[in-house]
Design a protein around this motif. Sequence first.
Motif, PDB file in Angstrom:
ATOM      1  N   ALA A 201      -1.953  -4.984   7.700  1.00 62.97           N
ATOM      2  CA  ALA A 201      -0.803  -5.851   7.986  1.00 62.97           C
ATOM      3  C   ALA A 201      -1.221  -7.279   7.655  1.00 62.97           C
ATOM      4  CB  ALA A 201      -0.377  -5.747   9.447  1.00 62.97           C
ATOM      5  N   GLY A 202      -0.496  -7.930   6.764  1.00 59.74           N
ATOM      6  CA  GLY A 202      -0.920  -9.277   6.407  1.00 59.74           C
ATOM      7  C   GLY A 202       0.015  -9.979   5.456  1.00 59.74           C
ATOM      8  N   ARG A 203      -0.452 -11.138   4.990  1.00 58.87           N
ATOM      9  CA  ARG A 203       0.295 -11.976   4.054  1.00 58.87           C
ATOM     10  C   ARG A 203      -0.664 -13.020   3.501  1.00 58.87           C
ATOM     11  NH1 ARG A 203       4.064 -16.500   5.725  1.00 58.87           N
ATOM     12  NH2 ARG A 203       2.808 -17.477   4.092  1.00 58.87           N
ATOM     13  N   VAL A 230      -6.087  -0.533  12.333  1.00 60.73           N
ATOM     14  CA  VAL A 230      -5.273  -1.577  11.706  1.00 60.73           C
ATOM     15  C   VAL A 230      -6.192  -2.701  11.228  1.00 60.73           C
ATOM     16  CG1 VAL A 230      -3.444  -3.283  12.025  1.00 60.73           C
ATOM     17  CG2 VAL A 230      -3.266  -1.051  13.131  1.00 60.73           C
ATOM     18  N   VAL A 231      -5.992  -3.116   9.979  1.00 57.66           N
ATOM     19  CA  VAL A 231      -6.712  -4.251   9.411  1.00 57.66           C
ATOM     20  C   VAL A 231      -5.738  -5.421   9.344  1.00 57.66           C
ATOM     21  CG1 VAL A 231      -7.949  -5.160   7.414  1.00 57.66           C
ATOM     22  CG2 VAL A 231      -8.179  -2.742   8.034  1.00 57.66           C
ATOM     23  N   GLU A 237      -9.488 -17.576   4.486  1.00 58.06           N
ATOM     24  CA  GLU A 237     -10.647 -17.306   5.342  1.00 58.06           C
ATOM     25  C   GLU A 237     -10.638 -18.174   6.595  1.00 58.06           C
ATOM     26  OE1 GLU A 237     -15.477 -16.711   4.848  1.00 58.06           O
ATOM     27  OE2 GLU A 237     -14.230 -17.268   3.146  1.00 58.06           O
ATOM     28  N   THR A 238     -10.102 -19.395   6.494  1.00 63.36           N
ATOM     29  CA  THR A 238     -10.107 -20.312   7.643  1.00 63.36           C
ATOM     30  C   THR A 238      -8.917 -20.107   8.567  1.00 63.36           C
ATOM     31  OG1 THR A 238      -9.008 -21.981   6.263  1.00 63.36           O
ATOM     32  CG2 THR A 238     -11.414 -22.066   6.397  1.00 63.36           C
ATOM     33  N   ASP A 239      -7.965 -19.267   8.176  1.00 61.60           N
ATOM     34  CA  ASP A 239      -6.781 -19.023   9.013  1.00 61.60           C
ATOM     35  C   ASP A 239      -7.079 -17.936  10.043  1.00 61.60           C
ATOM     36  OD1 ASP A 239      -5.189 -20.836   7.593  1.00 61.60           O
ATOM     37  OD2 ASP A 239      -4.730 -19.336   6.069  1.00 61.60           O
ATOM     38  N   ALA A 251      -9.746  -9.059   8.109  1.00 61.90           N
ATOM     39  CA  ALA A 251     -10.139  -9.372   6.736  1.00 61.90           C
ATOM     40  C   ALA A 251      -9.804 -10.840   6.489  1.00 61.90           C
ATOM     41  CB  ALA A 251      -9.395  -8.480   5.749  1.00 61.90           C
ATOM     42  N   PRO A 252     -10.768 -11.641   6.018  1.00 64.55           N
ATOM     43  CA  PRO A 252     -10.485 -13.069   5.815  1.00 64.55           C
ATOM     44  C   PRO A 252      -9.426 -13.340   4.758  1.00 64.55           C
ATOM     45  CG  PRO A 252     -12.658 -12.476   4.945  1.00 64.55           C
ATOM     46  CD  PRO A 252     -12.162 -11.304   5.728  1.00 64.55           C
TER      47      PRO A 252
END
Length: 400
Positions: A201-203, A230-231, A237-239, A251-252
């Motif tokens: 799950a990301g953006r 869940v990843v 990377e800084t968020d 995951a960065p």
Amino acid sequence: MITRALSVTEVNHFIKTMLDGNSVLKKLLVEGEISNLKFHSSGHLYFSLKDAQSRIACVMFRSSAQTLKFRPEEGMKVIIRGSVSVFERNGQYQVYARSMEPQGIGALYQAFEQLKKQYEALGWTDPSLKRPMPEAVEVVGIVTSPTGAAIRDMISVIRRRNPGIKIILRPALVQGEGAAQDIAAGIEALNARDDVDVIIAGRGGGSMEDLWAFNEAVVCEAIHASRVPVVSAVGHETDFTIADFVADFRAPTPSVAGELVAEDQTVLRERLAGLIWQMRRGMTAAIEALEGRLSALTLRLDHASPETAICEERLALDLLQDRIQRAALGEVTAYKNRLALLEKRLEILNPEHVLKRGYALARLEAGGLLTSAAAAREQDRIRLKFYDGEVSAAIIKEDR
């Protein structure tokens, strides 16, 4: 000059009119410490602002309170924007707050810290409770925008590292109104399937406001309730988001998420080779050890003179030979089973399966792999490899 006696209502109304007409008091910024905070069932907030010498009553109506990104707390130092007026019924003047910010830090950061502490207290961020990554990932579910760079990066990395992995995209809003609910629904929908091994799950990156959907309670609850790992792959990377702490893996970047779920086929082959080597070495060591014991027992038999002792030693030798054979057979069988399992797993990851789903591999007859339309030249002869054979074709480019 007023010569008659005024009613209490008239006096309060007169004072209210004066305060409401004052340009300074209509657009006021006031800083102070919250005290006597009350969350009313109506949704209004009632509190006082105080400093070392004084205090003033304040109210924030429900419509304004609903827009707060953080939860006000007793003793918190804040800056409020609003106006001063009089509540005519009891003659009390007070500040009518329209907005509120924590003093020194932003409202979003304050809300972030409050949510983080909340889920830490619930134990949802405990590393010991995180679900491990499946040993062999065959199906990856992804919840993200179907048009962003993040999904392209994840698909590219997964396809490059392990083309045999199946990718299921559940499109979702990742920003703005309704995004958090859509992300949570996507995680729940992928959990309802029987074939999904892991969920990403990301953006892509953005401001704290852009990423805020991944801080919402509904998303964190969906991640915590997920039956599969869940990843969280949000931003750069800084968020950081609350989803990063609640998820099983952070995951960065979205690209790194692809690397986490897709093990490189080269690594799998090396692991298989290592297991085969260990099996052979183990079998050789076991046989050599048993042969050494056999030699020692034979020597003892040679030095034993009584016939009875010789017979007993021969019987013991027969028993040991049976044990040697059973042990060796058991070792061989176990390693064969392990080898068969690894071969089956490697077969699952075989790129030939991709061809069986309708894809084809294009090679120039002059030599070389054709990887893009831009590399093709008019009338080039190519060979198209399908799962069940090859065909020849010529390239005809169409004007667009």
